[in-house]
Write a protein that holds these residues in place. Structure first.
Motif, PDB file in Angstrom:
ATOM      1  N   UNK A 106       1.008  -1.207   0.027  1.00 55.97           N
ATOM      2  CA  UNK A 106       0.033   0.034   0.001  1.00 55.97           C
ATOM      3  C   UNK A 106       0.999   1.217  -0.063  1.00 55.97           C
ATOM      4  N   UNK A 107       0.384   2.259  -0.486  1.00 61.04           N
ATOM      5  CA  UNK A 107       1.078   3.590  -0.449  1.00 61.04           C
ATOM      6  C   UNK A 107       0.375   4.443   0.565  1.00 61.04           C
ATOM      7  N   UNK A 108       1.254   4.713   1.531  1.00 57.44           N
ATOM      8  CA  UNK A 108       0.530   5.373   2.633  1.00 57.44           C
ATOM      9  C   UNK A 108       0.642   7.181   2.581  1.00 57.44           C
ATOM     10  N   UNK A 120       3.259  -3.214  12.269  1.00 56.76           N
ATOM     11  CA  UNK A 120       4.187  -4.150  11.869  1.00 56.76           C
ATOM     12  C   UNK A 120       4.291  -4.279  10.515  1.00 56.76           C
ATOM     13  N   UNK A 121       3.983  -3.291   9.612  1.00 60.23           N
ATOM     14  CA  UNK A 121       4.376  -3.492   8.149  1.00 60.23           C
ATOM     15  C   UNK A 121       5.362  -2.863   7.962  1.00 60.23           C
ATOM     16  N   UNK A 122       6.214  -3.393   7.113  1.00 54.52           N
ATOM     17  CA  UNK A 122       7.696  -3.084   6.640  1.00 54.52           C
ATOM     18  C   UNK A 122       7.591  -1.931   5.657  1.00 54.52           C
ATOM     19  N   UNK A 123       8.305  -0.819   5.764  1.00 58.66           N
ATOM     20  CA  UNK A 123       8.570   0.229   4.871  1.00 58.66           C
ATOM     21  C   UNK A 123       9.550  -0.418   3.709  1.00 58.66           C
ATOM     22  N   UNK A 124       9.133  -0.080   2.625  1.00 64.45           N
ATOM     23  CA  UNK A 124      10.046  -0.453   1.404  1.00 64.45           C
ATOM     24  C   UNK A 124      10.477   0.850   0.892  1.00 64.45           C
ATOM     25  N   UNK A 125      11.526   0.714   0.176  1.00 61.21           N
ATOM     26  CA  UNK A 125      12.354   1.920  -0.474  1.00 61.21           C
ATOM     27  C   UNK A 125      12.726   1.692  -1.806  1.00 61.21           C
ATOM     28  N   UNK A 126      12.225   0.284  -2.381  1.00 63.23           N
ATOM     29  CA  UNK A 126      12.310   0.096  -3.807  1.00 63.23           C
ATOM     30  C   UNK A 126      11.200   0.059  -4.733  1.00 63.23           C
ATOM     31  N   UNK A 127      10.401   0.941  -4.432  1.00 64.71           N
ATOM     32  CA  UNK A 127       9.151   1.164  -5.207  1.00 64.71           C
ATOM     33  C   UNK A 127       9.282   2.087  -6.133  1.00 64.71           C
ATOM     34  N   UNK A 128       8.729   2.300  -7.279  1.00 66.98           N
ATOM     35  CA  UNK A 128       8.722   3.430  -8.347  1.00 66.98           C
ATOM     36  C   UNK A 128       7.275   3.466  -8.657  1.00 66.98           C
ATOM     37  N   UNK A 129       6.909   4.778  -9.136  1.00 68.02           N
ATOM     38  CA  UNK A 129       5.421   5.333  -9.471  1.00 68.02           C
ATOM     39  C   UNK A 129       5.580   6.207 -10.779  1.00 68.02           C
TER      40      UNK A 129
END
Length: 133
Positions: A106-108, A120-129
């Motif tokens: 999801x995008x917060x 408890x959700x993990x933040x990701x840094x490998x997304x593009x949009x």
């Protein structure tokens, strides 16, 4: 209060918009464009709801293949019901519906970043949009 969670295959656009307004998410959704909202609901293939009797108090709307990937595009909880675990339960019910090996992305909104880490959700840094036009 006994909130009931369910997968709903049809959700009225007016009811969804009303919840978006009560949740604060309306500022980030095209609530004035009823045709666009209707298409969002028509093509979201997993809609998990939370209801207090008949009143819609929460929704998780996702696009998924039910096997590998799930994009949870809307998570909205009525402000009067926030802080009671409804958002977390909507995510849990979404995860239960898609499959044990499917990721949920999801995008917060900026002001919700701490909430997702808190549950408890993990933040990701490998997304593009590609942003909306």
């Amino acid at each position: 209060m006994a909130v009931v969670y369910a997968i709903e295959h049809r959700l009225a656009a007016e009811e969804f918009v009303e919840l978006l307004r009560r949740s604060g998410l309306a500022a980030r959704r095209p609530v004035e464009d009823s045709r666009r909202i209707a298409k969002m609901l028509e093509h979201g293939n997993l809609i998990v709801t939370a209801r207090d009797q008949t009143k819609l108090v929460g929704v998780a709307r996702s696009l998924t293949d039910f096997s590998f990937a799930c994009y949870l595009s809307d998570l909205a909880v009525d402000r009067a019901y926030q802080g009671q675990g409804i958002g977390r339960r909507l995510i849990d019910e979404t995860r239960r519906a898609v499959a044990p090996h499917s990721m949920v992305l999801l995008l917060a909104a900026p002001d919700a970043m701490s909430y997702y880490a808190h549950i408890g959700m993990s933040k990701v840094d490998n997304a593009f949009m590609c942003p909306r036009r």
